[in-house]
Design a protein around this motif. Structure first.
Motif, PDB file in Angstrom:
ATOM      1  N   GLN A   1       0.828  -1.199   0.000  1.00 25.63           N
ATOM      2  CA  GLN A   1       0.000   0.000   0.000  1.00 25.63           C
ATOM      3  C   GLN A   1       0.868   1.258   0.000  1.00 25.63           C
ATOM      4  N   ALA A   2       0.311   2.310  -0.610  1.00 32.33           N
ATOM      5  CA  ALA A   2       0.880   3.654  -0.488  1.00 32.33           C
ATOM      6  C   ALA A   2      -0.122   4.495   0.298  1.00 32.33           C
ATOM      7  N   LYS A   3       0.355   5.332   1.203  1.00 30.15           N
ATOM      8  CA  LYS A   3      -0.529   6.158   2.019  1.00 30.15           C
ATOM      9  C   LYS A   3      -0.136   7.624   1.879  1.00 30.15           C
ATOM     10  N   VAL A   4      -1.151   8.451   1.679  1.00 29.88           N
ATOM     11  CA  VAL A   4      -0.946   9.896   1.587  1.00 29.88           C
ATOM     12  C   VAL A   4      -1.949  10.563   2.520  1.00 29.88           C
ATOM     13  N   TRP A   5      -1.487  11.498   3.347  1.00 22.79           N
ATOM     14  CA  TRP A   5      -2.353  12.154   4.320  1.00 22.79           C
ATOM     15  C   TRP A   5      -2.562  13.614   3.944  1.00 22.79           C
ATOM     16  N   SER A   6      -3.735  14.127   4.282  1.00 26.25           N
ATOM     17  CA  SER A   6      -4.174  15.429   3.775  1.00 26.25           C
ATOM     18  C   SER A   6      -3.927  16.590   4.721  1.00 26.25           C
ATOM     19  N   GLY A   7      -3.818  16.309   6.023  1.00 30.40           N
ATOM     20  CA  GLY A   7      -3.787  17.399   6.993  1.00 30.40           C
ATOM     21  C   GLY A   7      -5.166  17.916   7.340  1.00 30.40           C
ATOM     22  N   VAL A   8      -6.204  17.400   6.671  1.00 24.52           N
ATOM     23  CA  VAL A   8      -7.603  17.780   6.931  1.00 24.52           C
ATOM     24  C   VAL A   8      -8.176  16.819   7.963  1.00 24.52           C
ATOM     25  N   THR A   9      -8.868  17.345   8.967  1.00 30.03           N
ATOM     26  CA  THR A   9      -9.388  16.490  10.029  1.00 30.03           C
ATOM     27  C   THR A   9     -10.902  16.602  10.149  1.00 30.03           C
ATOM     28  N   LEU A  10     -11.488  15.549  10.726  1.00 27.17           N
ATOM     29  CA  LEU A  10     -12.912  15.491  11.042  1.00 27.17           C
ATOM     30  C   LEU A  10     -13.071  15.156  12.515  1.00 27.17           C
ATOM     31  N   GLY A  11     -14.113  15.710  13.145  1.00 28.94           N
ATOM     32  CA  GLY A  11     -14.468  15.296  14.485  1.00 28.94           C
ATOM     33  C   GLY A  11     -15.101  13.920  14.448  1.00 28.94           C
ATOM     34  N   GLY A  12     -15.051  13.215  15.577  1.00 26.38           N
ATOM     35  CA  GLY A  12     -15.542  11.835  15.607  1.00 26.38           C
ATOM     36  C   GLY A  12     -16.984  11.682  15.202  1.00 26.38           C
ATOM     37  N   SER A  13     -17.817  12.691  15.464  1.00 31.26           N
ATOM     38  CA  SER A  13     -19.235  12.600  15.119  1.00 31.26           C
ATOM     39  C   SER A  13     -19.561  13.316  13.811  1.00 31.26           C
ATOM     40  N   GLU A  14     -18.544  13.840  13.144  1.00 30.85           N
ATOM     41  CA  GLU A  14     -18.751  14.608  11.909  1.00 30.85           C
ATOM     42  C   GLU A  14     -18.802  13.674  10.713  1.00 30.85           C
ATOM     43  N   SER A  15     -19.873  13.761   9.934  1.00 26.33           N
ATOM     44  CA  SER A  15     -20.049  12.881   8.790  1.00 26.33           C
ATOM     45  C   SER A  15     -19.172  13.312   7.621  1.00 26.33           C
ATOM     46  N   SER A  16     -18.774  12.316   6.810  1.00 26.28           N
ATOM     47  CA  SER A  16     -18.022  12.606   5.585  1.00 26.28           C
ATOM     48  C   SER A  16     -18.937  12.677   4.365  1.00 26.28           C
ATOM     49  N   GLU A  17     -20.264  12.701   4.580  1.00 28.14           N
ATOM     50  CA  GLU A  17     -21.190  12.600   3.445  1.00 28.14           C
ATOM     51  C   GLU A  17     -21.052  13.764   2.465  1.00 28.14           C
ATOM     52  N   HIS A  18     -20.816  14.981   2.962  1.00 24.89           N
ATOM     53  CA  HIS A  18     -20.700  16.126   2.054  1.00 24.89           C
ATOM     54  C   HIS A  18     -19.352  16.113   1.334  1.00 24.89           C
ATOM     55  N   LEU A  19     -18.320  15.669   2.019  1.00 26.55           N
ATOM     56  CA  LEU A  19     -17.031  15.459   1.353  1.00 26.55           C
ATOM     57  C   LEU A  19     -17.171  14.454   0.223  1.00 26.55           C
ATOM     58  N   ASP A  20     -17.833  13.337   0.488  1.00 21.11           N
ATOM     59  CA  ASP A  20     -17.969  12.307  -0.540  1.00 21.11           C
ATOM     60  C   ASP A  20     -18.742  12.819  -1.751  1.00 21.11           C
ATOM     61  N   LEU A  21     -19.763  13.651  -1.494  1.00 22.15           N
ATOM     62  CA  LEU A  21     -20.513  14.207  -2.623  1.00 22.15           C
ATOM     63  C   LEU A  21     -19.641  15.188  -3.417  1.00 22.15           C
ATOM     64  N   TRP A  22     -18.775  15.915  -2.717  1.00 21.40           N
ATOM     65  CA  TRP A  22     -17.831  16.772  -3.447  1.00 21.40           C
ATOM     66  C   TRP A  22     -16.894  15.934  -4.309  1.00 21.40           C
ATOM     67  N   LEU A  23     -16.371  14.851  -3.737  1.00 17.17           N
ATOM     68  CA  LEU A  23     -15.433  14.017  -4.486  1.00 17.17           C
ATOM     69  C   LEU A  23     -16.066  13.461  -5.752  1.00 17.17           C
ATOM     70  N   THR A  24     -17.324  13.023  -5.651  1.00 11.64           N
ATOM     71  CA  THR A  24     -17.975  12.457  -6.843  1.00 11.64           C
ATOM     72  C   THR A  24     -18.347  13.544  -7.847  1.00 11.64           C
ATOM     73  N   THR A  25     -18.457  14.788  -7.377  1.00 13.08           N
ATOM     74  CA  THR A  25     -18.666  15.909  -8.295  1.00 13.08           C
ATOM     75  C   THR A  25     -17.381  16.233  -9.045  1.00 13.08           C
ATOM     76  N   ALA A  26     -16.254  16.183  -8.335  1.00  5.59           N
ATOM     77  CA  ALA A  26     -14.991  16.670  -8.895  1.00  5.59           C
ATOM     78  C   ALA A  26     -14.222  15.622  -9.689  1.00  5.59           C
ATOM     79  N   LEU A  27     -14.380  14.336  -9.350  1.00  4.35           N
ATOM     80  CA  LEU A  27     -13.549  13.285  -9.949  1.00  4.35           C
ATOM     81  C   LEU A  27     -14.380  12.392 -10.870  1.00  4.35           C
ATOM     82  N   ASP A  28     -13.867  12.089 -12.045  1.00  5.42           N
ATOM     83  CA  ASP A  28     -14.642  11.357 -13.044  1.00  5.42           C
ATOM     84  C   ASP A  28     -14.837   9.880 -12.702  1.00  5.42           C
ATOM     85  N   ASN A  29     -13.771   9.202 -12.355  1.00  8.27           N
ATOM     86  CA  ASN A  29     -13.854   7.742 -12.196  1.00  8.27           C
ATOM     87  C   ASN A  29     -13.755   7.390 -10.717  1.00  8.27           C
TER      88      ASN A  29
END
Length: 412
Positions: free
Chosen positions: A270-298
């Motif tokens: 595996q290769a691992k790359v970290w972003s420096g971006v953090t989420l709180g334990g109760s914070e959902s990633s749902e809006h991030l995921d919708l951004w990713l599917t908007t921005a990335l084709d595949n």
């Protein structure tokens, strides 16, 4: 057919306590926010829809009650979890006297709607499966709801003889929105639908504006997929098929992957790359995921069984799927790691394949873009009829082409 009232079964103190506890739990998690929705959950005897199930389990906020599976063991009908039902009812903004079409029956949700619209309103609930509508009929009879009509039919064409409707609530996952649903909704009316967009399902509250549907909020959810003419299921491209260790990519209009090459990449370090971006334990990633599917084709979703994580094939196991960026012989998926700060996690990407680190960097860059430019924003979703000219659609964002519609996702 219309429902006639019957006496029903005797209520017990335990049952009333279960209903009150459920209502209180739904308030605490923020799913039930208005007095009419809370009152409906205090009133509806939901356990009678599934007499074979443990009564207590039917009042668990997060637990759907499965009522039918197919020959492969896939769930094809259920009574939705109370939290999801409450969420959709709040999205619908129901009022007394309204006419409501429910697509995907079972009885419980129709009863909840009937409680809110009252005797001056009316509910039509329909399903393609006669076993499901028979169950709904039995439930509605024993609980005594008279303002509900049950139809057995393919909901692709709606219920034209019963419309137009003030509200349409869909309780099955839909990949598309048939013209009938829009046309049978009054202008300004609300359509609440679990819409699947590039593999990700959100229950979206749409408002009809002429030929266009405009989002007015959405929530993360999971529903059994639609059957009949509107069926359009996600396909799983399997990368590893070990016993209880399956790993695959959920494809929903994504390019066809070379599964043999990616299967080999899965076995590489595996290769691992970290972003420096953090989420709180109760914070959902749902809006991030919708951004990713908007921005990335595949960006299909990587689904993995727990055994695959235990063996070390993947770092995350999710039956719903985790966004995974695919590029030829390499892929990377979103992950997190603990930070020194309590209950806070850093977002990153784990990659496999000869160019895994490069692919992970691309995924992480979009995580950083979301954090910098869109973290406080929410996506805007619109649905246009198929055939709508490009110059009438938003100039930026993601376009999803379906048989009946063109769906757009844009960000401020």
């Amino acid at each position: 057919m219309d429902i006639a009232s019957t006496t029903g079964t005797q209520e017990s103190p335990e049952e009333q306590q279960l209903r009150n506890t459920l209502a209180r739990n739904l308030i605490e998690v923020g799913a039930a926010r208005s007095a009419p929705v809370v009152a409906a959950f205090r009133a509806v005897r939901r356990h009678l829809a599934a007499p074979e199930a443990d009564m207590g389990s039917t009042y668990e906020p997060e637990t759907p009650t499965i009522t039918k599976t197919d020959e492969h063991g896939v769930h094809i009908s259920s009574v939705s979890a109370p939290r999801i039902q409450a969420m959709q009812l709040e999205q619908a903004e129901l009022e007394p006297g309204m006419s409501v079409l429910e697509i995907g029956s079972g009885g419980v949700n129709a009863a909840l709607i009937a409680e809110i619209v009252g005797k001056s309103g009316h509910v039509v609930t329909m399903d393609i499966d006669p076993d499901v509508t028979d169950r709904a009929l039995r439930f509605l009879k024993v609980t005594g709801y008279q303002n509900v009509t049950v139809l057995t039919d393919d909901a692709e064409t709606g219920a034209p003889e019963r419309g137009p409707f003030d509200r349409i609530i869909v309780t099955v996952q839909a990949a598309d929105i048939p013209p009938a649903w829009r046309d049978q909704l009054k202008d300004g009316g609300r359509l609440v639908v679990p819409l699947r967009m590039r593999g990700m399902t959100r229950t979206v509250a749409f408002v009809r504006n002429g030929e266009k549907l405009v989002s007015d909020g959405f929530e993360l959810c999971g529903f059994v997929p639609m059957q009949g003419l509107g069926e359009n299921r996600v396909r799983l491209a399997v990368l590893h098929d070990g016993k209880k260790e399956q790993v695959g990519l959920r494809l929903d209009g994504h390019p066809e992957p070379d599964t043999a090459v990616l299967a080999t990449s899965l076995t590489l370090p595996q290769a691992k790359v970290w972003s420096g971006v953090t989420l709180g334990g109760s914070e959902s990633s749902e809006h991030l995921d919708l951004w990713l599917t908007t921005a990335l084709d595949n960006l299909p979703l990587m689904a993995a069984e727990p055994g695959a994580r235990t063996r070390g094939l993947v770092a995350s196991a999710s039956p719903m799927g985790i966004p995974a960026l695919v590029d030829g012989d390499s892929f990377a998926y979103r992950t997190v790691r603990a930070t020194d700060e309590e209950d806070r996690y850093e977002l990153g990407a784990i990659a496999h394949g000869p160019r895994g680190e490069q692919v992970a960097e691309r995924l992480v860059e979009e995580i950083r873009t979301w954090d910098r430019d869109h973290r406080s924003h929410r996506a805007h979703i619109e649905v246009y009829p198929a055939g709508t000219a490009d110059d009438r659609l938003p100039a930026t964002g993601r376009r999803i082409e379906r048989r009946h519609t063109r769906v757009t996702i844009t960000w401020p």
